[in-house]
Design an enzyme around this catalytic site. Structure first.
Site: not given
Ligand code: AMP
Ligand code: ZN
Ligand code: ZN
Length: 398
Positions: A69, A238
């Site tokens: 992240t 992602h």
């Protein structure tokens, strides 16, 4: 009398029109839906995002390695990969601060500009150029990077509801023109949370996707109602992949755990020998293993663009997609979903949807660092030097 007034009225009308125009300059809104895998858009449960994609541009972002992240949120707003943006992991150790560890949950470190100053995010450059910004959460936005914070920012709190986040953005846009932001970020974590807890194919993920989609629909509708032109860029950091307990690689089977410091475990592991250069650690880990490949940071494959920053651990092991590297008993559940794998894994690909003037077409797969020059172009501020090639901007220039 009539003749005398007309030019005045005309002038008045012209001034009002100029004000109206001033009042509603386009705003660029960068939205992150954490963990929104690119193919979630094909599930038929996102009426609002799908419409924005159909009327605008869409494709998939290849995340930077590691597919985590913080490194990827920073890559998107700096155009620099984790190796050059300084946020090399969700957790990391800097040899210049050997006694502390950066991690998401440790505000003392994660809010210290020491970790962030290796790059400059779009909102800082924009502010310096006189473009007002506001952040409704984004990793790094709480930090005075290069001494600058957005004029409006909020301390990250996952309990702030999504309607409130959207309303905060709308309130900013209702302000008088001189204090209204022209670049805004907005962040949602629910899709990532559900992906970790229940896996990417779960009903819980679909419910989170629908909920976030509805919030984005509200935002778009309310902006239209106030005649606020908007350039929307919706991204994810992602994707997500299913994991389970039957596919684990136990580091304790390879090396006695007191000999190593495992800075990260999971889809990839960042490992330091506990005692400086301990050759036993290198010998044991650098051997071939089932379902995992380990490299010294200096010899990672070039395509990962990773390993030059001193914050990258001495040894980086990457699990085969779907496998999890653990050290002893993990303090996280090995089930549901995870990310952090090689960025060539198709299940790590992330959402990209952009909607606004001149934004149309299927962009295919682009590296996520390419979002940065697009953002800067939309904001109208010159981008700083970065790792981006400008390929996305070129693809969108019709
Ligand atoms: P990851 O471990 O890579 O899945 O990280 C995702 C988590 O990062 C989310 O569940 C969020 O709670 C957390 N997160 C997102 N933004 C921030 C922030 N600005 N500060 C601290 N934590 C954050
Ligand atoms: Zn994430
Ligand atoms: Zn996550």
């Amino acid at each position: 009398m009539k003749r005398f007034l007309s030019p005045l009225l005309l002038l008045f009308a012209a001034t009002t029109a100029a004000h109206a125009e001033d009042a509603r300059k386009p705003v660029t809104i960068l939205i992150s839906i954490d963990g929104f895998r690119a193919d979630y858009l094909d599930r038929g449960i996102t009426p609002h995002l799908s419409k924005l994609a159909a009327d605008g541009a869409h494709g998939a972002l290849r995340p930077s390695f590691p597919t985590k992240t913080f490194p990827n949120h920073y890559a998107i707003v700096t155009g620099k990969r984790p190796d050059t943006n300084g946020i090399t992991g969700n957790s990391m150790i800097d040899p210049r601060r050997p006694d502390v560890k950066f991690s998401l949950g440790d505000a003392k470190q994660s809010l210290d500009s020491f970790w962030w100053d290796e790059a400059e995010p779009a909102w800082v450059t924009a502010n310096k150029a006189g473009v007002r910004t506001a952040t409704m959460f984004w990793p790094g936005s709480e930090v005075a990077i290069h001494d600058v914070r957005p004029p409006d920012w909020l301390r990250y709190d996952e309990h702030v509801g999504y309607a409130q986040r959207v309303n905060t953005v709308l309130d900013w846009m209702r302000r008088p023109a001189d204090i209204r932001p022209a670049f805004v970020t907005l962040y949602f974590e629910a899709v990532d949370d559900a992906g970790h807890g229940f896996g990417p194919d779960s009903a819980e993920v679909n419910a989170a996707i629908s909920d976030v989609d509805a919030r984005i629909g509200d935002l778009v509708a309310q902006l239209a109602a106030m005649a606020q032109p908007v350039q929307l860029v919706v991204v994810a950091d992602h994707g997500m992949r299913a994991i389970d307990e039957s596919r684990t690689i136990q580091l304790a089977d390879i090396i006695d755990l007191p000999s190593i410091v495992a800075v990260e475990t999971g889809p990839y592991a960042a490992i330091e020998p506990a005692a400086g250069t301990d050759n036993r650690v290198y010998e044991a880990l650098l051997k071939p293993h089932d379902h995992m490949a380990c490299n010294r940071r200096e010899t990672l494959p070039e395509r990962l663009h990773y390993g030059h920053n001193p914050r990258v651990a001495a040894i980086i092991c990457i699990a085969e997609p779907g496998w999890s590297i653990i050290a002893g008993k993990p303090n996280w559940p090995v089930r549901g979903g995870a990310h952090g794998y090689d960025n060539q894994d198709p299940q790590m690909l992330a959402l990209f949807v952009a909607n606004g003037t001149g934004l149309s077409g299927n962009i295919g797969i682009v590296d996520n660092i390419e979002v940065y020059p697009l953002l800067m172009r939309l904001i109208g501020v010159a981008p700083l030097p970065s790792d981006a090639s400008g390929s996305l901007v070129k693809r969108l220039a019709h």
